[in-house]
Write a protein that holds these residues in place. Structure first.
Motif, mmCIF file in Angstrom:
data_model
loop_
_atom_site.group_PDB
_atom_site.id
_atom_site.type_symbol
_atom_site.label_atom_id
_atom_site.label_comp_id
_atom_site.label_asym_id
_atom_site.label_seq_id
_atom_site.Cartn_x
_atom_site.Cartn_y
_atom_site.Cartn_z
ATOM 1 N N ASN A 176 0.536 -0.918 0.294
ATOM 2 C CA ASN A 176 0.158 -0.102 0.112
ATOM 3 C C ASN A 176 1.061 0.913 -0.219
ATOM 4 O O ASN A 176 0.118 2.114 0.100
ATOM 5 C CB ASN A 176 -0.708 -0.277 1.244
ATOM 6 N N LEU A 177 2.117 1.014 -0.163
ATOM 7 C CA LEU A 177 2.748 2.582 0.170
ATOM 8 C C LEU A 177 2.888 2.428 -1.327
ATOM 9 O O LEU A 177 3.323 2.556 -1.900
ATOM 10 C CB LEU A 177 4.373 1.745 0.432
ATOM 11 N N GLN A 178 3.196 5.113 -1.188
ATOM 12 C CA GLN A 178 3.079 5.022 -2.584
ATOM 13 C C GLN A 178 4.714 5.246 -2.633
ATOM 14 O O GLN A 178 5.614 4.437 -2.165
ATOM 15 C CB GLN A 178 2.973 6.922 -2.050
ATOM 16 N N SER A 179 4.843 4.786 -3.933
ATOM 17 C CA SER A 179 5.747 4.983 -4.985
ATOM 18 C C SER A 179 5.369 6.202 -6.191
ATOM 19 O O SER A 179 5.282 6.536 -6.180
ATOM 20 C CB SER A 179 6.494 3.918 -5.574
ATOM 21 N N PHE A 180 7.498 6.046 -6.098
ATOM 22 C CA PHE A 180 7.520 7.283 -7.711
ATOM 23 C C PHE A 180 8.109 6.850 -8.640
ATOM 24 O O PHE A 180 9.160 6.203 -8.320
ATOM 25 C CB PHE A 180 8.455 9.213 -6.988
ATOM 26 N N GLY A 181 8.125 7.757 -9.401
ATOM 27 C CA GLY A 181 8.402 6.819 -10.643
ATOM 28 C C GLY A 181 9.848 7.754 -11.267
ATOM 29 O O GLY A 181 10.723 7.305 -12.046
ATOM 30 N N SER A 182 9.922 9.063 -10.770
ATOM 31 C CA SER A 182 11.120 9.837 -10.898
ATOM 32 C C SER A 182 11.425 10.345 -9.839
ATOM 33 O O SER A 182 10.535 10.675 -8.567
ATOM 34 C CB SER A 182 11.450 10.524 -11.810
ATOM 35 N N ILE A 183 12.746 10.333 -9.439
ATOM 36 C CA ILE A 183 13.350 11.945 -8.255
ATOM 37 C C ILE A 183 12.436 13.082 -8.244
ATOM 38 O O ILE A 183 12.026 13.676 -7.313
ATOM 39 C CB ILE A 183 14.951 12.208 -7.594
ATOM 40 N N ASP A 184 12.926 13.779 -9.831
ATOM 41 C CA ASP A 184 11.838 15.035 -9.726
ATOM 42 C C ASP A 184 10.274 14.720 -9.409
ATOM 43 O O ASP A 184 9.658 15.373 -8.936
ATOM 44 C CB ASP A 184 11.607 15.234 -11.032
#
Length: 149
Positions: free
Chosen positions: A32-40
């Protein structure tokens, strides 16, 4: 400036030498944790919540594991608050355990599926940060913990 370089070197060296001990924080399950596709993308999400400095001074502290950089990308939010993006769950977990085993002071952390925000203010200045990164855990569906000693 010399103090900052010394601090970064001291933290990086100690993080490389610290055995991997500690326990994971409580919170939502991994799935369920949030993820991101890039550092930006990660920076923009963090900035929306804690209002990062537009041009923070310094460099992020690079977490190392077996002589290898654990992060895939990093960016400062403020002079002592950094955002780390990880290539996989193992690198994130190893980095978290390394911070947790640190004996340089308390470190507030928020971690998601492939990212972590660390507040190194107490280590760098002896003072608590003015940023409330605990809000990130709630807003970005992450896990908040204060680690180190």
């Amino acid at each position: 400036m010399k103090r900052r370089r010394f601090l970064n070197s001291a933290v990086a060296i100690s993080l490389m030498a610290v055995p991997l001990t500690g326990c994971a924080g409580q919170g939502p399950g991994r799935e369920n944790l949030q993820s991101f596709g890039s550092i930006d993308e990660a920076y923009a999400a963090v900035d929306d919540i804690v209002d990062c400095d537009s041009k923070p001074v310094g460099d992020p502290v690079v977490p190392m594991g077996d002589g290898v950089r654990l992060t895939s990308a990093q960016r400062l939010c403020s002079e002592n608050v950094q955002i780390d993006l990880y290539p996989n769950q193992d690198a994130l977990e190893e980095s978290y355990q390394t911070w947790a085993a640190s004996r340089q002071g308390k470190i507030p952390l928020v971690r998601g599926s492939n990212w972590m925000v660390g507040d190194l203010s107490q280590i760098a200045t002896g003072q608590q940060s003015t940023l409330n990164i605990e809000r990130l855990a709630e807003k970005l569906n992450g896990v908040y913990a204060v680690v180190g000693a």
